[in-house]
Write an enzyme that holds these catalytic residues in place. Structure first.
Site, PDB file in Angstrom:
ATOM      1  CD  GLN A  41      -2.929  -0.602  -0.306  1.00  0.00           C
ATOM      2  OE1 GLN A  41      -3.204   0.548  -0.618  1.00  0.00           O
ATOM      3  NE2 GLN A  41      -3.258  -1.630  -1.067  1.00  0.00           N
ATOM      4  CB  SER A  42       4.285   1.874  -1.265  1.00  0.00           C
ATOM      5  OG  SER A  42       5.081   2.992  -1.602  1.00  0.00           O
ATOM      6  CG  ASN A  43       0.388   6.613   0.389  1.00  0.00           C
ATOM      7  OD1 ASN A  43      -0.711   6.426  -0.121  1.00  0.00           O
ATOM      8  ND2 ASN A  43       0.607   6.497   1.691  1.00  0.00           N
ATOM      9  CB  CYS A  45       4.935   2.214  -5.032  1.00  0.00           C
ATOM     10  SG  CYS A  45       6.395   1.405  -4.328  1.00  0.00           S
TER      11      CYS A  45
END
Ligand SMILES: *Cc1c(COP(=O)(O)O)cnc(C)c1O
Length: 294
Positions: A41-43, A45
């Site tokens: 859930q990386s913002n 990325c």
């Protein structure tokens, strides 16, 4: 509130300021492919994928863990933004990304590797600019903040604000809220931020080194673990959503917000203080957590 959730790149967030410099560096070096790493859930990325779409670069994203059956939240957006997704599984994602870069280089592709969260001495430049921007806004609004609360995780935002604070003589006390507790493999955030500042200073002969006291963070809100939603996060999300119509995210900003509320309600900062909450984004993660949030 400073709305870095409104910075653009497929729903905003603090990574836009770092990517402004990281993308310029990549393009300046003639790279055509970006590789970066993150949690699913990386913002960071998701925003990197959007920045690559803007500049017409190939985006390779290496995620921790196994490929999920269904793509949700940030991961769904990464896919929609045209990034190539890789799942490191049992492997260390940094090593996975390193090998991927070597393979692409062998095939004649010029790759540019961005570390987790875009937190290095290039990315942090964006948050030095942000301090200058804040100084101008303080002047226009005739307000001087005493405290600035924000979520700190990979350290680039904190380090940029720390150096910027010195460069522009910002009087406010920085209140970085630790999001991910120190464990084997991830050193304490204050150490990461301090090292980034001093790495920057080593290229800047006129600036004195930073000391550990400069990098102090607000602790104790990270104990449930990274990405774990508790009553605290839910309370923060609910309070700001229903009180102001502003959405936080469950992983970062809700944690920083509840810390700020605690400091205010428990009298840990004086009643007449001017307090800034620096909203660092994260909206799409809400759609991953779904009904855990209410
Ligand atoms: C990455 C991120 C942070 C933390 O910023 P760092 O520079 O990694 O410390 C805070 N909030 C959100 C929403 C983020 O995506």
């Amino acid at each position: 509130m400073k709305r870095d959730d409104q910075t653009g790149l497929a729903s905003g967030g603090n990574k836009t300021r770092k990517l402004e410099y990281l993308m310029a560096d990549a393009i300046g070096k003639g790279c055509t492919s970006i590789i970066t790493i993150g949690a699913q859930q990386s913002n960071h990325c998701r925003q990197t994928a959007a920045a690559c779409a803007v500049y017409g670069l190939d985006c390779h994203l290496v995620f921790r863990g196994e490929e999920p059956a269904e793509f949700t939240g940030n991961l769904l957006l990464c896919k929609m933004l045209g990034a190539k997704l890789y799942f490191a599984g049992m492997q260390n994602p940094d090593n996975y990304a390193e090998t991927l870069a070597q393979d692409l280089d062998k095939n004649g592709v010029e790759t540019y590797l961005i570390p987790v969260g875009g937190s290095n001495i290039v990315g942090m430049l964006g948050y030095m600019d942000a301090v200058q921007e804040l100084m101008m806004q303080q002047q226009v609004l005739k307000i001087q903040f005493d405290y600035i609360f924000f979520a700190s995780c990979s350290g680039g935002t904190q380090a940029g604000l720390m150096v910027g604070q010195r460069m522009y003589d910002l009087k406010a006390k920085l209140m970085p809220v630790s999001i991910k507790k120190a464990e084997s493999g991830n050193p304490p955030i204050e150490e990461i931020a301090l090292n980034l500042c001093n790495e920057f200073v080593s290229h800047q002969s006129q600036m004195k080194p930073f000391c550990p006291a400069d990098a102090e963070v607000v602790k104790g809100y990270d104990t449930p673990g990274y990405g774990v939603v508790t009553g605290n996060e839910k309370k923060a999300l609910h309070k700001l959503a229903t009180g102001e119509g502003i959405l936080l995210d469950p992983v970062y900003t809700a944690r920083a917000f509840i810390a700020m509320i605690d400091f205010i309600e428990n009298g840990l900062i004086s009643k007449d203080s001017q307090v800034l909450f620096w909203h660092t984004g994260g909206l799409p993660a809400n759609f991953h957590y779904g009904n855990q949030l209410y």
